[in-house]
Design a protein around this motif. Sequence first.
Motif, mmCIF file in Angstrom:
data_model
loop_
_atom_site.group_PDB
_atom_site.id
_atom_site.type_symbol
_atom_site.label_atom_id
_atom_site.label_comp_id
_atom_site.label_asym_id
_atom_site.label_seq_id
_atom_site.Cartn_x
_atom_site.Cartn_y
_atom_site.Cartn_z
ATOM 1 N N ASP A 58 49.243 32.558 46.530
ATOM 2 C CA ASP A 58 49.664 31.199 46.869
ATOM 3 C C ASP A 58 49.590 30.322 45.617
ATOM 4 N N ALA A 59 50.764 29.968 45.076
ATOM 5 C CA ALA A 59 50.835 29.113 43.889
ATOM 6 C C ALA A 59 51.407 27.748 44.224
ATOM 7 N N SER A 60 51.351 27.361 45.499
ATOM 8 C CA SER A 60 51.962 26.091 45.923
ATOM 9 C C SER A 60 51.247 24.877 45.350
ATOM 10 N N ALA A 61 49.995 25.022 44.949
ATOM 11 C CA ALA A 61 49.265 23.878 44.396
ATOM 12 C C ALA A 61 49.603 23.612 42.938
ATOM 13 N N LEU A 62 50.312 24.542 42.283
ATOM 14 C CA LEU A 62 50.649 24.361 40.875
ATOM 15 C C LEU A 62 51.858 23.461 40.720
ATOM 16 N N ARG A 63 51.900 22.752 39.611
ATOM 17 C CA ARG A 63 53.067 21.960 39.240
ATOM 18 C C ARG A 63 53.618 22.535 37.935
ATOM 19 N N GLY A 64 54.820 23.042 37.999
ATOM 20 C CA GLY A 64 55.392 23.651 36.809
ATOM 21 C C GLY A 64 55.459 25.162 36.935
ATOM 22 N N ALA A 65 56.039 25.779 35.901
ATOM 23 C CA ALA A 65 56.274 27.218 35.922
ATOM 24 C C ALA A 65 54.992 27.994 35.666
ATOM 25 N N VAL A 66 54.991 29.230 36.154
ATOM 26 C CA VAL A 66 53.900 30.171 35.911
ATOM 27 C C VAL A 66 54.359 31.137 34.826
ATOM 28 N N GLN A 67 53.628 31.167 33.720
ATOM 29 C CA GLN A 67 53.991 32.070 32.633
ATOM 30 C C GLN A 67 53.650 33.510 32.985
ATOM 31 N N SER A 68 52.468 33.733 33.561
ATOM 32 C CA SER A 68 52.057 35.085 33.914
ATOM 33 C C SER A 68 50.952 35.019 34.951
ATOM 34 N N LEU A 69 50.706 36.157 35.595
ATOM 35 C CA LEU A 69 49.579 36.333 36.513
ATOM 36 C C LEU A 69 48.632 37.358 35.921
ATOM 37 N N ARG A 70 47.336 37.087 36.022
ATOM 38 C CA ARG A 70 46.321 38.033 35.567
ATOM 39 C C ARG A 70 45.500 38.468 36.765
ATOM 40 N N LEU A 71 45.429 39.759 36.996
ATOM 41 C CA LEU A 71 44.723 40.309 38.138
ATOM 42 C C LEU A 71 43.341 40.781 37.706
ATOM 43 N N ASP A 72 42.333 40.423 38.476
ATOM 44 C CA ASP A 72 40.974 40.925 38.258
ATOM 45 C C ASP A 72 40.614 41.801 39.453
ATOM 46 N N TRP A 73 40.088 42.975 39.187
ATOM 47 C CA TRP A 73 39.731 43.901 40.262
ATOM 48 C C TRP A 73 38.409 44.567 39.981
ATOM 49 N N GLN A 74 37.854 45.171 41.019
ATOM 50 C CA GLN A 74 36.622 45.938 40.877
ATOM 51 C C GLN A 74 36.957 47.229 40.150
ATOM 52 N N ALA A 75 36.103 47.583 39.195
ATOM 53 C CA ALA A 75 36.395 48.709 38.311
ATOM 54 C C ALA A 75 36.544 49.998 39.114
ATOM 55 N N GLY B 45 56.514 53.035 44.819
ATOM 56 C CA GLY B 45 56.372 54.472 44.991
ATOM 57 C C GLY B 45 55.067 54.903 45.628
ATOM 58 N N GLY B 46 54.432 54.027 46.394
ATOM 59 C CA GLY B 46 53.211 54.407 47.080
ATOM 60 C C GLY B 46 51.990 54.553 46.186
ATOM 61 N N ASP B 47 52.012 53.985 44.978
ATOM 62 C CA ASP B 47 50.857 54.089 44.080
ATOM 63 C C ASP B 47 49.651 53.381 44.690
ATOM 64 N N ALA B 48 48.476 53.929 44.452
ATOM 65 C CA ALA B 48 47.240 53.337 44.961
ATOM 66 C C ALA B 48 46.846 52.132 44.130
ATOM 67 N N LEU B 49 46.485 51.047 44.795
ATOM 68 C CA LEU B 49 46.094 49.814 44.119
ATOM 69 C C LEU B 49 44.578 49.651 44.152
ATOM 70 N N PRO B 50 44.014 48.905 43.191
ATOM 71 C CA PRO B 50 42.570 48.688 43.176
ATOM 72 C C PRO B 50 42.156 47.642 44.203
ATOM 73 N N VAL B 51 40.855 47.427 44.296
ATOM 74 C CA VAL B 51 40.317 46.377 45.164
ATOM 75 C C VAL B 51 40.331 45.073 44.370
#
Length: 449
Positions: A144-161, A219-225
């Motif tokens: 949900d990026a509705s609170a942002l004003r302006g463009a998003v340059q990139s998204l950074r994902l943080d996950w459990q190792a 392709g059904g790849d497994a994603l992290p938590v």
Amino acid sequence: MLFSRVIAAVSLLAAAPVLWAADARQDYREQWPLQLSAPQAGAYRLMLGEAQYRSAVSPQLADVQVFNAQGQALPAALLSADQPLAQAAQWQELPWFPLPAQAGAGGDDLQLLTERNTDGSVRRVEARLGRSVGSAAPGGWLVDASALRGAVQSLRLDWQAPAALQARVRVDASDDLRQWQRVADDVPLVDLQHDGRRLQQRRIEIGQEAKYFRIVPVGGDALPVLSAVHAERVAAPQAIDWQWRALTGTAGKPGEFEYTLDGRFPIAQVGIATPDNSVVQWTLLSRDDAGQPWQVRAGPWVAYQLQETGGSRQSQTQSLAVPTRDRYWKLTAAQGTAMPAPTLRLGYQPEALVFLSQGEAPFSVAAGSVRAARTDAPVGTVIAQLREQQGAQWQPALATAQGSAQPLGGDAAVQPVRDWKRWLLWGLLVLGVLIVGGFAATLLRNNAR
């Protein structure tokens, strides 16, 4: 014997410049040590200060160069004020919601039922799948990026190792959760460890504005938590503050005043201040040599100053069509009457010298030379490629000049160069002509006998 001694002396004189050029910094008047914000950054930007502008003599500012500890010139290029550097990246954490597992690997038939708050932000997400057969694959995430004003340059994902991760995802964007547009496809997510080292790829380039982003596996790849999602916002170009030089003039003809600028500043704006209320139509001229004709730089324009109880009001500054580093400036008044000399305010925006580190530190910036000239290296290409890899907001690390100037070649480095080689060659040529003429005269006398 005498002739061979002369040749030997000439050879030593010709070899002298090679010895003097062992440390190229000696061709410059002075230098300043540089402090680096990141010792191993590779690329740096140095915002030029008043001291470097005052020491330089080149009209193109070609006599400002960065050196390493061995006295070797580093690849560098001058960026003008209309080529602003990007600001540091601005990151903001965004709310996200896990999507349920999808049947099959397609996932294009995913339907989202959402509950939103009055401000448009997502409160709850419910997903309905068009198919329910086959092996289940991870459903991905809704950001949900509705609170942002302006463009998003990139998204950074943080996950459990995880034990190991190598997956591919795609990203869709939407403003209403009904119509979706593909913005990134086949993006790798990587988290690998070996021999105490870790390789990660968590960044997804977006480069556009949208309220919602949907990240789903390919392709059904497994994603992290997933544990957090951060958005890199597109920042406005960094504004460079204006600096001003206030010059005191000398009166010439009635209504004419001349000024001398004490450095190679890239003047782009002009303002006028008077000791009392005034309204005058001015024309600004400049030249770089006292023997050259004056060139009109601004005007004619009407400048005024009004002293009031609450302070003073002045007319707006005037912009020059082209920035100039001329030394000599002149104001002429349309009235042509005697008046006190106004204060001429010349404005400029400091430029950035961008350089690549080579050799050993410490590095230094040198300025002031009539013998040496910097050739701008294509560092802009390197910066463009690094921004493609690191993001549009990447910028070279900061370098700053520290302390007072350290003398190098001194004032001799900015004195006109005497072309002694040419005079020496001419002397040798004349000497050769005299010797040949003497031989010819001797032969003629012998033949006459």
